[in-house]
Scaffold this motif. Structure first.
Motif, PDB file in Angstrom:
ATOM      1  N   GLU A  96       0.828  -1.203   0.000  1.00  0.00           N
ATOM      2  CA  GLU A  96       0.000   0.000   0.000  1.00  0.00           C
ATOM      3  C   GLU A  96       0.871   1.265   0.000  1.00  0.00           C
ATOM      4  O   GLU A  96       0.629   2.215  -0.753  1.00  0.00           O
ATOM      5  CB  GLU A  96      -0.921  -0.015   1.223  1.00  0.00           C
ATOM      6  N   THR A  97       1.931   1.243   0.886  1.00  0.00           N
ATOM      7  CA  THR A  97       2.845   2.400   0.927  1.00  0.00           C
ATOM      8  C   THR A  97       3.544   2.595  -0.402  1.00  0.00           C
ATOM      9  O   THR A  97       3.714   3.729  -0.884  1.00  0.00           O
ATOM     10  CB  THR A  97       3.889   2.191   2.036  1.00  0.00           C
ATOM     11  N   PHE A  98       3.977   1.473  -1.017  1.00  0.00           N
ATOM     12  CA  PHE A  98       4.645   1.565  -2.310  1.00  0.00           C
ATOM     13  C   PHE A  98       3.709   2.147  -3.365  1.00  0.00           C
ATOM     14  O   PHE A  98       4.124   2.958  -4.204  1.00  0.00           O
ATOM     15  CB  PHE A  98       5.128   0.173  -2.728  1.00  0.00           C
ATOM     16  N   ASN A  99       2.458   1.728  -3.305  1.00  0.00           N
ATOM     17  CA  ASN A  99       1.484   2.283  -4.247  1.00  0.00           C
ATOM     18  C   ASN A  99       1.332   3.791  -4.041  1.00  0.00           C
ATOM     19  O   ASN A  99       1.276   4.571  -4.996  1.00  0.00           O
ATOM     20  CB  ASN A  99       0.136   1.575  -4.104  1.00  0.00           C
ATOM     21  N   ILE A 100       1.281   4.190  -2.732  1.00  0.00           N
ATOM     22  CA  ILE A 100       1.167   5.628  -2.437  1.00  0.00           C
ATOM     23  C   ILE A 100       2.410   6.370  -2.938  1.00  0.00           C
ATOM     24  O   ILE A 100       2.335   7.440  -3.556  1.00  0.00           O
ATOM     25  CB  ILE A 100       0.969   5.840  -0.930  1.00  0.00           C
TER      26      ILE A 100
END
Length: 415
Positions: free
Chosen positions: A119-123
């Motif tokens: 999720e963080t990588f997507n953000i």
């Protein structure tokens, strides 16, 4: 398996305890106890051989039983060690199962963290995309501003070039005017000296005339006084004392006037001599200008030698030592100018009189983007003949100049 082995071990012990024999049909009686009377002689040998064989067999069986008992003991020990090994194995298996459970829980935690990281990588990926878009916009704006800046810079440089041209023309005019003034000043001073000399000569002639008239008048007064004395002596003898007193008074007054006149003439003579001396000193002008022709990045101590002499009227400046020696008494003006070397250097210098610093010039860098800096200073000094003046290092390193037209210079003149 262990129960079967234990049962076999018990059966063997039972057979040994009760002396069971396969050859005697499991009868516990010893064959030697048989009644030999009922056995005929022919079968006696056979019976003996059978008994011997039975004995051998029984001994072999006993040995085998002992060997088997030993093997059973070893097997029992191995079974015990296997049981302990099985227990330790069960403990290790339990520990491994616990570790597997822990690993499963950690795997679940890692899966959760992995999801969070995803999720963080997507953000971050979204932010990076946004930043990339913003960077492209910024690059476009920067390019537009750079082009505008280059345009403005070109305009400013053009204006600066025009200003520099105007300044160069102004400096040329100023230099030309200065040269003309330098040429005119000696002529004007010569004319003023001539006028002053003429005025002095006229004043001196007038004073000489006045002195001659005063001498004539004094002579006449003395003659008149003598005549008056003779007349008074001849006419009135009784008033001779009064007349003599008056004569003495008049003579004293005449002596005072004569002394005053003599003093005036002496003063005029001294003035004439001073004017004459000053007129003669006009030919003894003292002035110099010298410059440095070689740039240095390492100069950091001692006297700065200005090796190129541009002007040296009176010969007071020595280009080999960089020291000016006063040839005459008087008030002198000294001026120094120094250029710092590039963006990374600052320099401080002093004008020195007989080893004592009088004023200081500095070309100081506030930051590395200031470019070249210039330090200047001027001082007026009263010198006696033989006094020495020079420029020495105070702080900093290096200086900049040109060989054909020096930038770092040292000047002085007698006022």
């Amino acid at each position: 398996m262990k129960y079967v082995l234990a049962l076999a071990f018990l059966l063997l012990n039972f057979a040994c305890v009760y002396n069971l024999s396969i050859l005697t049909d499991d009868s516990g009686r010893n064959i030697t106890d048989l009644d030999m009377k009922n056995i005929d002689a022919k079968n006696a040998d056979v019976v003996r051989q059978l008994l011997n064989q039975e004995t051998l067999i029984r001994m072999a069986l006993v040995r085998n039983v002992h060997i088997l008992m030993k093997d059973m003991v070893d097997l029992k020990e191995k079974l015990e060690s296997m049981e302990s090994l099985q227990q330790s194995t069960e403990i290790k298996v339990t520990a491994l199962q616990q570790e597997v459970s822990d690993l499963k829980r950690e795997n679940q935690k890692l899966n959760l963290k992995n999801r969070k990281f995803e999720e963080t990588f997507n953000i971050i990926e979204g932010n990076f995309t946004q930043i990339n878009d913003q960077f492209e916009n910024f690059a476009k704006e920067f390019e537009e501003k750079r082009e505008a800046f280059e345009t403005n810079t070109s305009t400013v440089l053009g204006d600066l070039k025009i200003e520099v041209r105007y300044l160069s023309v102004t400096l040329l005019d100023l230099n030309k005017h200065t040269l003309e003034r330098d040429k005119i000043i000696p002529v004007m001073m010569e004319e003023k000296c001539n006028v002053l000399s003429a005025m002095f000569n006229a004043s001196l002639d007038t004073l000489n005339n006045d002195l001659a008239d005063a001498s004539t008048k004094l002579s006449k007064s003395v003659s008149n006084l003598e005549n008056s004395q003779n007349a008074i002596v001849a006419s009135v003898f009784g008033d001779i004392n009064i007349t003599l007193g008056n004569l003495k008074t008049e003579m004293k007054q005449s002596q005072t006037d004569q002394l005053k006149l003599s003093a005036t003439v002496s003063s005029l003579e001294v003035f004439r001599m001073n004017v004459t001396n000053n007129h003669c000193d006009l030919g003894k002008k003292v002035a110099f200008t010298a410059g440095v022709t070689t740039t240095s990045t390492v100069w950091n101590s001692g006297t700065l030698v200005f090796n190129k002499v541009i002007n040296n009227v009176g010969g007071g400046y020595n280009p080999n030592t960089g020291i000016f020696t006063a040839p005459l008494n008087g008030d002198y003006v000294f001026y120094v100018s120094i250029q710092s070397y590039s963006n990374d250097y600052s320099i401080y210098i002093d004008i020195v009189l007989n080893g004592s610093s009088k004023v200081r010039a500095m070309a100081y860098k506030l930051n590395s983007n200031d470019g070249y800096e210039t330090g200047t200073n001027m001082v007026t000094l009263r010198l006696q003949q033989g006094d020495t003046v020079w420029v020495k290092h105070y702080s900093g390193t290096g200086y900049y100049t040109l060989s054909d037209a020096p930038i770092t210079t040292f000047s002085g003149f007698l006022t």
